[in-house]
Design a protein around this motif. Sequence first.
Motif, PDB file in Angstrom:
ATOM      1  N   THR A   5     -39.189 -29.361  -9.775  1.00  0.00           N
ATOM      2  CA  THR A   5     -39.847 -30.508 -10.391  1.00  0.00           C
ATOM      3  C   THR A   5     -41.025 -30.002 -11.209  1.00  0.00           C
ATOM      4  OG1 THR A   5     -40.966 -32.633 -10.038  1.00  0.00           O
ATOM      5  CG2 THR A   5     -41.337 -30.942  -8.371  1.00  0.00           C
ATOM      6  N   VAL A   6     -41.298 -30.694 -12.318  1.00  0.00           N
ATOM      7  CA  VAL A   6     -42.480 -30.357 -13.107  1.00  0.00           C
ATOM      8  C   VAL A   6     -43.568 -31.383 -12.746  1.00  0.00           C
ATOM      9  CG1 VAL A   6     -43.423 -29.952 -15.400  1.00  0.00           C
ATOM     10  CG2 VAL A   6     -41.004 -29.467 -14.946  1.00  0.00           C
ATOM     11  N   VAL A   7     -44.591 -30.914 -12.065  1.00  0.00           N
ATOM     12  CA  VAL A   7     -45.659 -31.797 -11.589  1.00  0.00           C
ATOM     13  C   VAL A   7     -46.626 -32.072 -12.733  1.00  0.00           C
ATOM     14  CG1 VAL A   7     -47.500 -32.077  -9.879  1.00  0.00           C
ATOM     15  CG2 VAL A   7     -45.445 -30.758  -9.289  1.00  0.00           C
ATOM     16  N   LYS A   8     -46.816 -33.362 -13.046  1.00  0.00           N
ATOM     17  CA  LYS A   8     -47.709 -33.720 -14.155  1.00  0.00           C
ATOM     18  C   LYS A   8     -48.892 -34.550 -13.683  1.00  0.00           C
ATOM     19  CE  LYS A   8     -43.820 -33.255 -17.212  1.00  0.00           C
ATOM     20  NZ  LYS A   8     -43.343 -33.312 -18.569  1.00  0.00           N
ATOM     21  N   LEU A   9     -48.887 -34.910 -12.409  1.00  0.00           N
ATOM     22  CA  LEU A   9     -49.968 -35.714 -11.849  1.00  0.00           C
ATOM     23  C   LEU A   9     -51.013 -34.777 -11.245  1.00  0.00           C
ATOM     24  CD1 LEU A   9     -50.906 -38.625 -10.808  1.00  0.00           C
ATOM     25  CD2 LEU A   9     -49.715 -38.019  -8.701  1.00  0.00           C
ATOM     26  N   TYR A  44     -53.084 -34.281  -8.890  1.00  0.00           N
ATOM     27  CA  TYR A  44     -53.591 -34.770  -7.599  1.00  0.00           C
ATOM     28  C   TYR A  44     -54.562 -33.753  -6.990  1.00  0.00           C
ATOM     29  CZ  TYR A  44     -50.135 -31.711  -5.295  1.00  0.00           C
ATOM     30  OH  TYR A  44     -49.402 -30.631  -4.867  1.00  0.00           O
ATOM     31  N   ILE A  45     -55.259 -34.202  -5.940  1.00  0.00           N
ATOM     32  CA  ILE A  45     -56.282 -33.353  -5.328  1.00  0.00           C
ATOM     33  C   ILE A  45     -55.622 -32.328  -4.401  1.00  0.00           C
ATOM     34  CG2 ILE A  45     -58.348 -33.321  -3.856  1.00  0.00           C
ATOM     35  CD1 ILE A  45     -58.813 -34.783  -6.483  1.00  0.00           C
ATOM     36  N   ASP A  46     -55.981 -31.067  -4.595  1.00  0.00           N
ATOM     37  CA  ASP A  46     -55.526 -30.013  -3.694  1.00  0.00           C
ATOM     38  C   ASP A  46     -56.329 -30.133  -2.390  1.00  0.00           C
ATOM     39  OD1 ASP A  46     -55.261 -27.649  -2.256  1.00  0.00           O
ATOM     40  OD2 ASP A  46     -55.123 -26.391  -4.064  1.00  0.00           O
ATOM     41  N   PRO A  47     -55.639 -30.408  -1.257  1.00  0.00           N
ATOM     42  CA  PRO A  47     -56.392 -30.634  -0.021  1.00  0.00           C
ATOM     43  C   PRO A  47     -57.162 -29.394   0.433  1.00  0.00           C
ATOM     44  CG  PRO A  47     -54.042 -30.474   0.451  1.00  0.00           C
ATOM     45  CD  PRO A  47     -54.189 -30.497  -1.046  1.00  0.00           C
ATOM     46  N   ARG A 105     -47.296 -28.160 -13.824  1.00  0.00           N
ATOM     47  CA  ARG A 105     -47.025 -27.056 -12.913  1.00  0.00           C
ATOM     48  C   ARG A 105     -45.604 -27.252 -12.400  1.00  0.00           C
ATOM     49  NH1 ARG A 105     -49.752 -27.624  -7.268  1.00  0.00           N
ATOM     50  NH2 ARG A 105     -47.700 -28.381  -6.676  1.00  0.00           N
ATOM     51  N   ASP A 115     -42.865 -26.658  -9.640  1.00  0.00           N
ATOM     52  CA  ASP A 115     -42.554 -26.236  -8.274  1.00  0.00           C
ATOM     53  C   ASP A 115     -41.052 -25.985  -8.210  1.00  0.00           C
ATOM     54  OD1 ASP A 115     -45.195 -26.753  -7.729  1.00  0.00           O
ATOM     55  OD2 ASP A 115     -44.821 -28.620  -6.643  1.00  0.00           O
ATOM     56  N   LEU A 155     -44.847 -38.581 -13.366  1.00  0.00           N
ATOM     57  CA  LEU A 155     -45.714 -38.054 -12.304  1.00  0.00           C
ATOM     58  C   LEU A 155     -45.253 -36.658 -11.907  1.00  0.00           C
ATOM     59  CD1 LEU A 155     -46.038 -41.236 -10.037  1.00  0.00           C
ATOM     60  CD2 LEU A 155     -47.506 -40.532 -11.930  1.00  0.00           C
ATOM     61  N   TRP A 191     -41.671 -34.748 -12.865  1.00  0.00           N
ATOM     62  CA  TRP A 191     -40.389 -34.949 -13.542  1.00  0.00           C
ATOM     63  C   TRP A 191     -39.245 -34.745 -12.560  1.00  0.00           C
ATOM     64  CZ3 TRP A 191     -35.843 -32.416 -14.399  1.00  0.00           C
ATOM     65  CH2 TRP A 191     -35.009 -32.963 -15.384  1.00  0.00           C
TER      66      TRP A 191
END
Lengths: 159, 384
Positions: A87-91, A93-96, A106, A108, B196, B198
């Motif tokens: 998946t291409v992450v485009k959101l 989000y906060i790295d815990p 990014r 994954d 969010l 893809w």
Amino acid sequence: MKSKQASEHDELLEISSGEAEHVYHWHCGHYISRFLLGLRNKKTILGIKCSHCGRVYVPPREVCGRCFKTMDEWVDLGSEGSIYAFTVVKLPYIDPNTGNPIKVPRTDVYVKLDGADTCLMHWLDESDEKKITVGARVRAVFKESRRGTIHDIECFTQI
Amino acid sequence: MGTRTAIVGVGQTHHTSKRKDVNGQELISEAVKRALEDAALSLNDIDAIVIGNMDHFEAINNVDGWSVDGSGAFMKPIMKVTTGGSTGGTLGSCAYYHVASGLFDVVMAIGWEKNSESDTQAAISTCADPIVERDFFGGAIGPNAAEYAMYMKQFGAVQEDAALVAVRDHNNALRNPHAHLRKFITVEDVMKSPVLCWPIKLLDSCPRSDGACAVIYASESRAPKITARSAWVHATAVSHDYVYFGDYDWEMMPTLQATVDRVYQRAGITNPLKDVDVMELYLPFSTCGVVWMDHMRMCGAGEAPKLIRKGVFDMNGELPINPSGGVLSTNPIGATGLIRIAEAALQVMGKAEERQVSDVKTAMATAFGSCYWFEATVLRSAKP
Ligand SMILES: [Zn+2]
């Protein structure tokens, strides 16, 4: 007077937990330690084989959950395999672990290394989904300076 | 099978993005009061309570004790269960186990969440192994996005197939006054919404909600005295497989298949399309509403898009799924699985108002979470 009191009591507060980081120290045990040392010392990805069902697991762990048998047959999986899913992450989000937003885009990627029955999760150095194919061949790119973490692999790259 | 058990009352809050007017205990008590009112019971009638949420969202780890004022558990047996996203399903199962064991007659399950109190993706990321997987996990969305990327490649499904599921669930929510998101949308709206992870876009994705739900389970000796309209538990099942997300078999999700196979077998369901009247499924992303139809044996591998395009799962279709609007419209995570059970119970009891499917005799609810845990419950109007 009455309405002023009402508005005083209508304010809804929110309390933040603060800026402090609460740091954890995770124990790797014998199996994950040996896996991470393989990355650091020899640039090799180690898996482990269940002598009962024959499945090869990566990352290695003590017990085959299916058979509930202790495993001790280590397998060198090399550094090549194919993309099982991605998946291409485009959101952002906060790295815990850092409290900061992750850098996006990014990718994954779930890599099925040659000889393994499970996937290793990591990043792919391509963030255009049109240029990524399920099933494509990939190779691990190792860092020059390695510390014994999963990030001793910089990323995977399509070959 | 133990003591026969029925759901006799349900209550839920009006779910929304942020409830600054109540703290956690007060949010919980809102759902508890509504469930007691629905069953016409008082707190004295409740023998035990099971409560759950995903404690890393609020960073309160002793929710069982901390919530006593709101849950009504003062001097009663209360236990916390938490299994990630599937917590709500597990709460229903545990309340059922309590009654079915014969040790308790009336037991309340409570699920709740204040998702707005922290960053949802950051909190969810803590379910991935911190040493080898967390940095590559992509929050809750990552694995399901990767699952659909693979499904599209394998079977030629397209993003529009998932968009049809999003349209179905979002537009069903227009009939549910409790739903968080209630906005009419089209396939075009879904396709144009921001990506969010893809191929999952904003309108393919569940929201983060504040909300709570309570469900009251009663034994066969008590249930008929409480209500004439019970939803009897015919089967529950749960399965869990791995530790690592990379271990997971996406070609046919073993936990989902094993879970539904067990409840189908126990409830005598041979063809889910024909033998179940309505389903409330924990579909956190529209893509799951495609892929998982195959795994739930609604059709052969790769055939789900065909059924979805035909409208089989729409309100007027052969098997309506998510009349409530599902997880895509409402997602207070620790409550979400229990809301599925509550909504399935309302359908069986004939109390689902505008979202009621006609003549429901059998309803099924699922819950999903963690890596990868599935829960399922089959409810019927007839006593088992
Ligand atoms: Zn084995």
